[in-house]
Enzyme design. Structure first.
Site, PDB file in Angstrom:
ATOM      1  N   GLU A  47       0.769  -1.226  -0.135  1.00 31.09           N
ATOM      2  CA  GLU A  47       0.041   0.094  -0.054  1.00 31.09           C
ATOM      3  C   GLU A  47       0.893   1.375   0.012  1.00 31.09           C
ATOM      4  O   GLU A  47       2.016   1.247   0.587  1.00 31.09           O
ATOM      5  CB  GLU A  47      -0.632  -0.023   1.280  1.00 31.09           C
ATOM      6  CG  GLU A  47      -1.857   1.162   1.659  1.00 31.09           C
ATOM      7  CD  GLU A  47      -2.340   1.146   2.923  1.00 31.09           C
ATOM      8  OE1 GLU A  47      -1.638   0.483   3.906  1.00 31.09           O
ATOM      9  OE2 GLU A  47      -3.306   1.906   3.085  1.00 31.09           O
ATOM     10  N   LYS A 127      -9.444   1.800  -2.055  1.00 32.49           N
ATOM     11  CA  LYS A 127      -9.690   1.323  -0.678  1.00 32.49           C
ATOM     12  C   LYS A 127     -11.108   1.647  -0.116  1.00 32.49           C
ATOM     13  O   LYS A 127     -11.478   2.825  -0.070  1.00 32.49           O
ATOM     14  CB  LYS A 127      -8.615   1.664   0.309  1.00 32.49           C
ATOM     15  CG  LYS A 127      -8.479   1.115   1.576  1.00 32.49           C
ATOM     16  CD  LYS A 127      -7.252   1.804   2.405  1.00 32.49           C
ATOM     17  CE  LYS A 127      -7.063   1.112   3.976  1.00 32.49           C
ATOM     18  NZ  LYS A 127      -5.927   1.728   4.639  1.00 32.49           N
ATOM     19  N   CYS A 172      -4.882  -2.985   2.759  1.00 24.62           N
ATOM     20  CA  CYS A 172      -4.660  -3.128   4.530  1.00 24.62           C
ATOM     21  C   CYS A 172      -5.822  -3.323   5.203  1.00 24.62           C
ATOM     22  O   CYS A 172      -6.054  -4.132   5.331  1.00 24.62           O
ATOM     23  CB  CYS A 172      -3.874  -1.366   4.423  1.00 24.62           C
ATOM     24  SG  CYS A 172      -3.061  -1.551   5.974  1.00 24.62           S
TER      25      CYS A 172
HETATM   26  N1  ING Z   1      -3.352   0.471   8.641  1.00 26.86           N
HETATM   27  C1  ING Z   1      -3.782  -0.306   9.757  1.00 26.86           C
HETATM   28  C2  ING Z   1      -4.467  -1.672   9.270  1.00 26.86           C
HETATM   29  O1  ING Z   1      -5.643  -1.918   9.192  1.00 26.86           O
HETATM   30  C3  ING Z   1      -5.128  -0.477  11.959  1.00 26.86           C
HETATM   31  C4  ING Z   1      -4.758   0.320  10.525  1.00 26.86           C
HETATM   32  C5  ING Z   1      -3.912  -1.113  12.598  1.00 26.86           C
HETATM   33  C6  ING Z   1      -6.296  -0.894  12.310  1.00 26.86           C
HETATM   34  C7  ING Z   1      -4.033  -1.882  13.642  1.00 26.86           C
HETATM   35  C8  ING Z   1      -6.535  -1.595  13.363  1.00 26.86           C
HETATM   36  C9  ING Z   1      -5.480  -2.251  13.944  1.00 26.86           C
HETATM   37  O2  ING Z   1      -3.368  -2.551   9.156  1.00 26.86           O
HETATM   38  C10 ING Z   1      -3.772   0.724   7.438  1.00 26.86           C
HETATM   39  N2  ING Z   1      -3.300   1.541   6.656  1.00 26.86           N
HETATM   40  O3  ING Z   1      -5.088   0.533   7.193  1.00 26.86           O
END
Ligand code: ING
Length: 261
Positions: A47, A127, A172
């Site tokens: 990403e 996304k 992601c």
């Molecule tokens: N990053 C993280 C992900 O979904 C996140 C945000 C981290 C959500 C940890 C929940 C817990 O891997 C992105 N860019 O979506």
């Protein structure tokens, strides 16, 4: 007759706020060369693979925000990657911030593309599950402003018949939600390509790195198993301006087993 695609999960190291697109593209080309040397048909980049994970920074000036976006793809900075792909005869998946004009309006998405061996963009994904928040939050140790900088993707979760199989994409946070895989599974997807930029430390919770890695893998493994599809999950990892992103890139078989990490 078995249909084989040799896939490279090109985990990226950190990209600093001041790194130039040209320098990053040079790194992507080196990884693509390595993938080609390993007989890959397809290389998967993470990403937002052209820039630092800029949603961690609070910005009010839209012109500053827009410096993180690509207005065309390919463009001057990314053309070398497309040229190399065509020369080597290798397909690739690339995540980047997309700024586009549609119906005379400007739209901004967290986007990924699939480029085939001829260097043509054959698929685009935007996304859908945007994590984080849209306003500055002083309670957090770092910001996560994807809801501020991106619109929710408007292309759904399509699948694409290419390279001898049925491929799909997500990005992601999408990987954490079962419906992401299910919508593609119901269309017969055989391989899901996804990149991620995931902070190693929680902004609000003191979740252990072990638990964050457990969630990272269990979500992709269950998506793979429950929809009988390959899942290629690729990280941008390392310390970006004192913010650490986790690694843990994997290639997961339709059995749900991690076959490469
Ligand atoms: N990053 C993280 C992900 O979904 C996140 C945000 C981290 C959500 C940890 C929940 C817990 O891997 C992105 N860019 O979506």
């Amino acid at each position: 007759m078995s249909r084989i695609i040799t896939v490279g999960a090109a985990q990226l190291g950190p990209i600093q706020r001041n790194d130039s697109r040209a320098d990053v593209v040079e790194r992507l080309c080196e990884l693509m060369q390595k993938a080609h040397a390993r007989s890959c048909d397809l290389v998967v980049f993470p990403e937002l693979a052209l820039t630092t994970f800029f949603p961690r920074w609070y910005m009010e000036d839209q012109d500053e925000v827009d410096t993180w976006f690509e207005r065309t793809m390919p463009n001057n900075e990314t053309q070398p990657l497309f040229n190399l792909a065509t020369k080597l005869g290798i397909g690739f998946h690339l995540g980047y911030a997309e700024l586009t004009q549609e119906d005379n309006e400007t739209h901004r998405y967290n986007t990924a593309i699939l480029v085939d061996k001829t260097g043509e963009i054959i698929a685009k994904y935007r996304k859908v599950h945007l994590p984080g928040h849209s306003e500055y939050d002083s309670n957090l140790s770092y910001q996560h402003l994807e809801k501020r900088y991106f619109e929710v993707g408007n292309l759904g979760f399509p699948v694409h018949r290419t390279m001898g199989g049925i491929l799909g994409m997500c990005i992601c946070n999408d990987r954490r939600w079962p419906e992401t895989y299910r919508v593609m599974g119901l269309q017969g997807v055989e391989m899901v390509l996804l990149g991620y930029n995931t902070p190693a430390i929680g902004a609000r919770t003191a979740e252990s790195p072990h638990l964050r890695m457990f969630h990272n893998h269990i979500t992709m493994q269950s998506g793979a198993y429950q929809n009988s599809t390959w899942v290629i999950g690729v990280a941008k990892a390392g310390n970006e301006d004192d913010h650490v992103l986790m690694g843990g890139s994997v290639i997961i078989a339709p059995t749900g087993e991690i076959v490469a990490q």
